[in-house]
Structure formats: structure tokens, C-alpha cells
Enzyme design. Structure first.
Site, PDB file in Angstrom:
ATOM      1  N   ASP A 408      15.907  14.080   1.179  1.00  0.00           N
ATOM      2  CA  ASP A 408      14.550  13.713   1.559  1.00  0.00           C
ATOM      3  C   ASP A 408      14.476  12.198   1.716  1.00  0.00           C
ATOM      4  OD1 ASP A 408      13.529  16.269   1.464  1.00  0.00           O
ATOM      5  OD2 ASP A 408      13.043  16.154  -0.662  1.00  0.00           O
ATOM      6  N   ASP A 709      11.753  18.826  -3.337  1.00  0.00           N
ATOM      7  CA  ASP A 709      10.750  18.598  -4.377  1.00  0.00           C
ATOM      8  C   ASP A 709       9.600  19.594  -4.325  1.00  0.00           C
ATOM      9  OD1 ASP A 709       9.447  17.741  -2.105  1.00  0.00           O
ATOM     10  OD2 ASP A 709       9.551  15.612  -2.615  1.00  0.00           O
ATOM     11  N   ASP A 713      10.693  24.196  -0.652  1.00  0.00           N
ATOM     12  CA  ASP A 713      12.089  23.794  -0.561  1.00  0.00           C
ATOM     13  C   ASP A 713      13.011  24.775  -1.287  1.00  0.00           C
ATOM     14  OD1 ASP A 713      11.837  21.452   0.950  1.00  0.00           O
ATOM     15  OD2 ASP A 713      11.240  20.294  -0.796  1.00  0.00           O
TER      16      ASP A 713
END
Length: 989
Positions: A408, A709, A713
């Protein structure tokens, strides 16, 4: 998980039956008064203001007794019986009495094994039991033939050696169990937001008490049983308990929440009614024991290797015993003593059997799985101090083979400390400079525009501005929303005042699929107003009007759309995260409070600054040097993503940046061509991330690490080889599906995890090389000597000491070395690479040949070469052989510190455990030879013979240097991304 579901349903039925029997036939809860609810409460509880028994309160939630709850006036009524005001929450001064009466929020755990249990388990080894029996028989026969005390030396020596092995093994296993227990506690720690003492604060799940008001949002785990107070679109996933895949809506009509369930959507507040072992989840956990981690892939492989080598050892042991017996019988026959047998004959045959059993003990490499466990436990403990919590043991191994990291952007590559840096409003872009933001005249907008802007900021948010203990404003929520609220406060807005003006009718929370958040509010003058904010280009497409400088909604022209788009791109190219805010007035309130998906008026474009973390660029370069490709997968604007990726060193000139919608629509043949080049994926959805991971693993055989997070996901984290959840920004759902939790959300920590993964893999390889060398030498010297001379040059006690050196002590020394930077200068280990490489076989056989040559020379020509004479010549020679053999292992342990590099002394003094093991081994060897000769069948040696033993052992170092100069590995194959992969080899594994 199926056991959990079945257990839960069985418990629910059982408890409903018990409660029904206990409450009387069809006796309605509404008829029960204050007295019955408080029945059983202690006098102390009554004096403290509590008016409901913990078991009765637990039954209300457990059995979903909605009538009872209504008769108590809902959450407010329950709160009054728990002596608290919902708006203020629990008082800190009441914590102790609440825990005393209503219990602690902890579950009963299976009692840990004691040290004595580990001792007993270590004694269960069949070969050790056989040796103990042999030792006892040896003592009995020895006393009968040689008397006291000489007759007990051999047998007692074996028993003492076994006890030492058992003690060291049990100590090692016990310490590992304590480490794993500590790490398990860390895994279960959850930080919650509760209202206490009139303000919102963060507490550990273990500190939760009955009466706490808990704030829940998407991805949270419900920490205890409780009652719904308020919230919007609260949806719970109860599949972990009930097995039902359909999520459950929680609201005033269905207000019960159960511990262990997950928030799938929405947000809300709950009143904790039951904690710990009184909850449904707690009662269920009591019946289920934690099975711990399954064996890792490497443990499974090495167990297989140990089994194969053990069978080979068994064959050699049987063969050695047969050879010794046959030789002995032939000798007796030649001396015409075949019919004459005595106690001494029995002792000799018993010694032959003990020698064979000891060969088996030495041959069985029980240290292989021990080395894996030791290395993993050591790595997990050290990684914890490096801000990485390992949830699954296999991740320690797998991370060492990672060829790709899909990371990310926000919070991982960046600091996650966001501030509004620029704003585009009414056709003008303005830069925000700290406290100057409160100068509203600098915005050059009317009061009407400012009012709508502040409404958009303070109404359309899941975060809160709360007062802390010191009376200062504190913002609780996500970094993005916190930045907007902070800007709203700088503009002179008031969160509480804005919230009091309107009534919130519905909230549609942000998620990574829609990439926006919406809210519907009722205006004080009548009518409703919807606000939305989110990904700039998505929200802009929903707008057909724009707010002018007078605060009026006017039709948006093509020219204005182009100007807004240009502003978005300019902000994004400056590495700013862009958001659009919009609103829509709804005069028709007859619709069922639905939030519109079009026809909005654009208010502003906000550019939020999130600086790149210090050290990220160096960490990315470290990954690239180690052959690990770094790919940024983010939901941000593509220009923002590209700017950050270039700053981090991720996006190169020949790399590709692509948007999620474009990627997901590619044909499979196009995927094959473009995926190796993708370095940035922007505006990606969780499904895009999942698809990318799937293709990388299936098409290109990559070993993929993925960061995540959010709740959405979870599929990508599960699909990946190593799922890395963020400890700060990550939801409980993401953490539960991850292999490793990055506690500081820092990309540099991910690189540290990769380094530790490589260290674990290589440490175990080093130990395997060391142990197999000892195996080869010990088996061959014992077997050949038995065939030629009729005796083994090493006694049972001596071989047991060697077994301890190569198993437990060897594992401690080699399997626990910390990683060094050189590990990240080598390519990743491919999926199909043999664990035992050609270089390892070269070192094993090379060292084995050297040691066998030296030991055979000493065995068959030692007396002549050393000019040993006298009655004790045989004893001295046997001691020299034993001494030389041990020192060969000591120096070979140093050789094994690096399989390929010649400089084996690099960093040796930084490894205190390695030095400690080496020094301890030498000290014990001196003690055994010089002072324990009666038990170990040794005699004291002159300094010249000690020097000879050391020189023989030291000779293994130049041998290792020569061996490492012999190339055995072919040139590494090229990966599809251009870097080298370690080649496969014809290894055992």
C-alpha cells in the site's frame, strides 16, 4: 472453525434450555421485578449501585430476550442498573469493583506445561529408554564382576550423559514454549475505543469492563457481548460463531452483539453487558484447546529427512551389532572358549548392544526439527522487537523466498500524518500554511460558501472531535478525516455545534470498493441534504453543478470541468492526495432515506499532504538489490501514486503505472505481457489486488508478499504467500487473515522481515550441513572400526556427548544467528530450489573425507605415530581419537557459519550465543577428559596431545577454504524481471 460453529450452536441450545427450566414455566420476563434481577448480588455490589446480577444480564443477551430488554427501557435502562450514564461511560474509579463483580475480559487458557513435563517428554525417546535399560543392566553386571565402585562407572556414565541430554533438551523446549506463549498474548491484544470519564479514549481489550461504551467501525472485532446503543448501517459477520454466511443487521429491533463477531459494514456504539468467560465466545473457548501452529513446510521436509537418515542409521546400527557379535563369537570359537560363558561375556555383548543403540542415537538427527523450531522462535522474538508480530510460523520461512512485495502507499510508504496542504474552491486554488488557515478572508469566499464547506467537513465524517482530560480538542479517526477536521477547526468551525444543528439520517461509510463516503442529514429548516466525499474523479462525475463564490449551485460547464480536472492533476502531481466534496439538497423526503448517487453540487477539491517516510527509498533500493520487486497498489489518483512511487524509487523509466479498472479489463494474453512491467497500480479495488496476486503466483511462480489494512483486503492477504497487515491502520479482520502484523506500518519493517526470513532459512541450512557431516563421520568410523578391530573407537558415553554437541548445542549455535546486510545482496530462493544444495553436499563430503582420514590414521596407526607404549597406550589413543573428533566438530561448527563465503569469522563476536556454545563445549570437553575419565572411559592427556587434538580440529578450516574455492553451482537463472534466482540442485529435500 467448524468445531467453533458446532460448539456455539450446541451451547446456545443448552443454555436456552437451562434458562427456560430455571425461570419457571412460561414465566414472562416482564413480570420479574427489580428484586429478581438483583437476586444473588453481593451486599458490596448493591452498595456500589449495581442492580442486576451478571448471570441474569448475560442471559438477556445470550438468549436475545428482546422483551426483557424493552421492559428495562433498552440500553438506557440497563445502563442505570449498571450505575452509569451512557453519555459519560464508566468512571475509572469504578474499574476495580466492576471487574470484581462482573468479571475480567479474559478467557480461560489451557495451563502451560511445566518444566518437569518437558523433562518427562524428553525421557520418552525410545532409544534413550533402551540405553537406560542397558546402563542399569551394566551396573548390575559390573557390581557382580568388578565390585564397588568400579563396576558402576560405565553404566553410571551412560545415565549421567542421558540426564544431561534430557536436561538440555527440556530447557530448550521450555524456553521456546515461554516465548511462543508471550507472542500468542501479543497476537490476541486488541486496542479499542471506549467512552470513559466523559471522553473517548483507547484501551486494551483486556481492560474492558461491563458498562463500557465501545465504538465500533468496519473491520473491528466485537470484544464482548453487548447491547446496541446507536449507529448507522451496522452489519455483523457472525459466521465464525454460527456458520451463517449472511451478515446480520444490528439496530434497535435487533440490538444484541456477540463477542468474536466482526463488523462488516457501518459503525455504532455498544454497551458492554458481559465479558470474559460469561460470554458465548468465552464459554466456547473454554471447551476448545489451542492446537498451536501447524508444522511449517520446512519442519515437515526436515522431519522427512530425519526419518530417512534415521532408517540409514538403524541399518548401520544393526549391521555394526551383527559384525561385533559375529567377530566375538568367532574369536571365542578360535580360542576354544565357545562353550565357556561368564559375566564378562555378558558385559561385552551388552556393550556391543549399547554401542549399536548409541550409533542409532547419533544417527537420528532429532536436531533437524529442533533447529527449525529454535530458529523460528528466536526470529519471532527478535522480529517482535523490530516491530513485526508473526502470527503464523511458516511466514518466517516463506518471507526469505519473497520475490515480490505488493505494498500500500498510505501509512506504509508515507508517514500517515496528513494535513490539508491545498484547496481548490470557487475556481481558485489556495495553499494552506499552518495556522493561517483560520483566516477565512484568505479563501475569498462568502459566508454561505464557508457554511456549506464546514457542513461538508463536519457532517460527512466518521471521526470525532472530543475533549481530552486537559480540556484540549483531540481528533479520533482515520488520518484522512483527521486532516479534514483539523482544517475545519482552523477555519473556525465547531464539530459539536455543527452536529447539534442537524440530525443524521443515514451514513454510507467509506470502503475501498466505492472509494467514497456519503451521509444524509435533516436540515433544521426542513428538507434533507446529502454530502459525499471521496476519490476526485469519481465524485466529480457525480456532479452536474458547482458552488459559485456566492454559495449558489450553478450548472457546471465543460470549461469548469476541465479546470477542476486540471486542479486535481496539479495537486496529484505534487504528490498530494486529492478528495472532492459535494452536496445535494433533497426537498422530497418521502423516499426511504436513500442517498442519491448523482446530481450533486461540487464544493471543493482538497489536496492532502502525506510525506514519504524517512528511509523508505533506501529500503526500496535494498529490496531491488535483493531481487525483490516492489509494486505499489493504492486506491489513490494515478498521478499522486506515480509522484510518490518516483520519490520512493519504485517507479522507473521502463516501469508501468496502470489504473485498476484498466488492469481488470485486460485479456489474459495481455496480462502475461504487462504484469512483469507493472510497478504502480492506482485506483485499485481489493479485487484488483487479489487478481494481481493470483496472476503473479500462478502465471509467474512469484513468492508474493502483500500488505493490507482494510476488511476488503482479506482475500488478497489470504491468497498471498505472506500476508502483511498494518498494526496501526489495519482492521482486526485484516490482521486475522495476515501472516505477519507490521506494528509500526512502516515499509522498512517489511524489509527487516524479509531479512529475518532469509536468516532463518540459511541458519537452518548451516545447521543441517553441520549435523549431516557429524552423522556421516560418526556412522562410518563406528562401522568400519567395528568391522576391522571388533570395537568402536568411541564409547557409548563419548558418542552421547557428541550427540549433544551436534543436536541441541549445534542448533543453539547455528540456528540463532542474527541476519546481516549481506543477506540482502543475494537473490531470492526459488520455489523449486532444493533445500540441501550442491555447495552443502560439497562441504559435507569434503569435511567428512578429511575427518575420516585423520581418525582412521589415528585408529589404525596412532600408537606407532604417537609412539605410545605401556599398559595405558590403548586408553590414551582412544582418548586422543575422541578428543580429535570433538575438536573437528567444534571447528567445523565455525566453518558452517557460512556455506559459500571463505571468511567464516565475520561477525563471530557479535553472536554471543555462538561464542557461549563454543566456549562451553571446549570447557566441558576438558572436564570430561581430565576429570571424568571413570565415567567417560578417558584418561588425562599431556599438553602435546591436547595440542595435537586442537591442530587436527583446526585443520578443518583450511579444508573448508579449499572446498569453497571449488565451484559447484551453475550460473543463476534469470528471473522474468531480470534478476538472478538461486538455482535448483539435486538435494535430499
Amino acid at each position: 472453525m467448524e468445531k467453533v460453529r458446532l460448539g456455539f450452536n450446541a451451547y446456545r441450545v443448552a443454555f436456552r434450555f437451562i434458562d427456560g427450566v430455571g425461570s419457571g414455566d412460561n414465566k414472562d420476563w416482564e413480570e420479574r421485578g427489580e428484586i429478581e434481577l438483583a437476586n444473588g448480588l453481593s451486599e458490596e455490589a448493591r452498595e456500589s449501585g449495581f442492580r442486576i446480577h451478571p448471570d441474569k444480564l448475560a442471559n438477556i443477551v445470550r438468549n436475545h430476550e428482546i422483551k426483557v430488554l424493552r421492559s428495562l427501557r433498552g440500553a438506557d435502562g440497563v445502563a442505570s442498573k449498571l450505575n452509569l450514564v451512557l453519555g459519560e461511560g464508566v468512571k475509572s474509579s469504578d474499574m476495580t469493583i466492576r471487574q470484581k463483580i462482573y468479571g475480567f475480559n479474559r478467557y480461560s487458557e489451557k495451563a502451560s506445561k511445566s518444566f518437569l513435563t518437558f523433562l518427562w517428554e524428553a525421557l520418552q525417546d525410545l532409544t534413550l529408554i533402551i540405553l537406560i535399560v542397558c546402563a542399569v543392566v551394566s551396573i548390575g553386571v559390573g557390581l557382580a564382576t568388578e565390585g564397588w565402585p568400579k563396576g558402576i562407572y560405565d553404566g553410571l556414565g551412560i545415565i549421567l550423559s542421558i540426564l544431561l541430554i534430557v536436561l538440555v533438551t527440556a530447557s530448550s523446549d521450555y524456553n521456546q514454549s515461554l516465548q511462543f506463549k508471550d507472542l500468542d498474548k501479543e497476537k490476541k491484544k486488541i486496542i479499542l475505543q471506549v467512552s470513559r470519564d466523559g471522553y473517548r479514549q483507547k484501551v486494551s481489550i483486556y481492560d474492558l469492563v461491563v458498562g463500557d461504551v465501545v465504538h465500533l467501525s468496519i473491520g473491528d472485532q466485537v470484544p464482548a457481548d453487548g447491547i446496541f446503543i446507536s449507529g448507522y448501517s451496522l452489519l455483523l459477520d457472525e459466521s465464525s460463531l454460527t456458520g451463517e454466511s449472511e451478515p446480520v443487521n444490528v439496530n434497535e429491533k435487533n440490538p444484541f452483539l456477540l463477542a468474536g463477531t466482526k463488523v462488516q459494514n457501518g459503525s455504532g456504539k455498544m454497551l458492554v453487558t458481559t465479558v470474559g468467560m460469561r460470554t458465548e465466545w468465552g464459554k466456547l473457548m473454554e471447551t476448545l484447546s489451542d492446537g498451536g501452529d501447524d508444522e511449517t513446510p520446512l519442519q515437515v521436509k526436515l522431519n522427512g529427512v530425519a526419518t530417512v537418515i534415521g532408517k540409514i542409521g538403524l541399518g548401520f546400527a544393526v549391521l555394526t551389532f551383527v559384525v561385533l557379535i559375529v567377530r566375538y563369537l568367532v574369536e571365542k570359537a578360535l580360542q576354544h572358549e565357545f562353550t565357556s560363558w561368564s559375566f564378562s561375556d555378558a558385559v561385552k555383548i551388552l556393550n556391543f548392544f549399547a554401542t549399536a543403540v548409541t550409533i542409532l542415537v547419533v544417527a537420528v538427527p532429532e536436531g533437524l526439527p529442533l533447529a527449525v523450531t529454535l530458529s523460528l522462535a528466536f526470529a519471532m522474538k527478535k522480529m517482535m522487537s523490530d516491530k513485526a508480530l508473526v502470527r503464523r510460523l511458516s511466514a518466517c520461512e516463506t518471507m526469505g523466498s519473497a520475490t515480490c512485495i505488493c505494498t500500500d502507499k498510505t501509512g506504509t510508504l508515507t508517514t500517515n500524518h496528513m494535513v490539508v496542504d491545498k484547496i481548490w474552491l470557487c475556481g481558485n486554488a489556495k495553499e494552506i500554511k499552518g495556522s493561517q488557515g483560520n483566516n477565512t478572508s484568505s479563501l475569498e469566499v462568502s459566508e454561505n460558501v464557508l457554511t456549506i464547506l464546514l457542513q461538508a467537513i463536519f457532517q460527512n465524517t466518521e471521526s470525532e472531535v472530543v475533549m481530552d482530560k486537559d480540556g484540549k480538542n483531540t481528533i479520533l479517526g482515520s488520518p484522512t478525516e483527521s486532516a479534514l477536521l483539523e482544517y475545519g477547526l482552523l477555519l473556525g468551525g465547531s464539530f459539536d455545534a455543527q452536529r447539534r444543528e442537524v440530525k443524521i439520517l443515514k451514513i454510507d461509510p467509506f470502503n475501498s470498493e466505492k472509494k467514497m463516503m456519503s451521509v444524509l442529514v435533516a436540515l433544521p429548516g426542513g428538507g434533507n441534504r446529502a454530502f459525499c466525499k471521496g476519490a476526485s474523479e469519481i465524485v466529480l462525475k457525480m456532479c452536474d453543478k458547482i458552488l459559485n463564490s456566492n454559495g449558489e449551485s450553478v450548472q457546471i460547464s465543460e470549461e469548469q470541468v476541465r479546470k477542476v480536472t486540471d486542479a486535481i492533476n496539479i495537486f496529484a502531481c505534487e504528490a498530494l492526495r486529492t478528495l472532492c466534496m459535494a452536496f445535494k439538497d433533497i426537498n422530497d423526503t418521502s423516499d426511504d432515506n436513500s442517498i442519491p448517487d448523482g446530481g450533486y453540487t461540487l464544493i471543493a477539491v482538497v489536496g492532502i499532504k502525506d510525506p514519504v517516510r524517512p528511509g523508505v527509498k533506501n529500503a526500496v533500493q535494498t529490496c531491488l538489490a535483493a531481487g525483490i520487486t516492489v509494486r505499489m497498489v493504492t486506491g489513490d489518483n494515478i498521478n499522486t501514486a506515480k509522484a510518490i512511487a518516483k520519490e520512493c524509487g519504485i517507479l522507473t523509466e521502463d516501469g508501468v503505472a496502470i489504473e485498476g479498472p484498466v488492469f481488470r479489463n485486460k485479456a489474459p494474453e495481455d496480462m502475461m505481457e504487462i504484469i512483469p512491467k507493472i510497478q504502480v497500480m492506482a485506483r485499485s479495488s481489493p479485487l484488483d489486488k487479489h487478481k494481481l496476486v493470483t496472476y503473479l503466483r500462478s502465471m509467474f511462480k512469484e513468492v508474493v508478499a502483500v500488505t493490507g489494512d482494510g476488511t476488503n483486503d482479506a482475500p488478497a492477504l489470504k491468497e498471498s504467500d505472506i500476508g502483511l497487515a498494518m498494526g496501526i491502520a489495519g482492521t482486526e479482520v485484516a490482521k486475522e487473515n495476515a501472516h505477519v502484523i507490521i506494528l509500526d506500518d512502516n515499509f522498512s519493517t517489511i524489509v527487516t522481515v524479509a531479512k529475518w526470513g532469509r536468516a532463518v532459512y540459511i541458519n537452518i541450512q548451516k545447521f543441517v550441513q553441520f549435523q549431516l557431516t557429524v552423522n556421516v563421520v560418526a556412522l562410518m568410523i563406528s562401522f568400519v572400526s567395528a568391522c576391522v578391530t571388533g570395537t568402536s573407537p568411541l564409547t557409548t558415553v563419548q558418542m552421547l556427548w557428541v550427540n549433544l554437541i551436534m543436536d541441541t548445542l549445534g542448533a543453539l549455535a547455528l540456528a540463532t544467528e542474527a541476519p546481516h546486510d549481506g543477506l540482502m545482496n543475494r537473490p531470492p530462493i526459488g520455489r523449486s530450489v532444493s533445500f540441501i544444495t550442491k555447495a552443502m553436499w560439497r562441504n559435507i563430503f569434503g569435511q567428512g573425507i578429511y575427518q575420516l582420514a585423520v581418525l582412521f590414521v589415528l585408529t589404525f596407526a596412532g600408537k606407532k605415530l604417537l609412539k605410545l607404549e605401556g599398559s595405558d597406550a590403548d586408553d590414551i589413543l582412544q582418548t586422543v581419537i575422541f578428543n580429535a573428533f570433538v575438536f573437528c566438530q567444534v571447528f567445523n561448527e565455525i566453518n558452517s557459519r557460512d556455506i559459500e563465503k571463505i571468511n567464516i569469522f565475520r561477525g563471530i563476536f557479535s553472536s554471543k550465543l555462538f561464542i557461549g556454545v563454543m566456549v562451553s563445549t571446549v570447557i566441558f570437553q576438558v572436564v570430561i577428559v581430565e576429570f571424568l575419565g571413570a565415567f567417560a572411559s578417558t584418561v588425562p592427556l599431556s599438553w602435546q596431545l591436547w595440542l595435537l587434538s586442537v591442530v587436527v580440529g583446526l585443520g578443518s578450516i583450511p579444508v573448508a577454504v579449499v572446498l569453497k574455492c571449488i565451484p559447484v553451482e551453475p550460473k543463476p537463472a534469470k528471473h522474468h524481471n531480470g534478476y538472478d534466482l538461486l538455482p535448483s540442485g539435486p538435494g535430499l529435500v
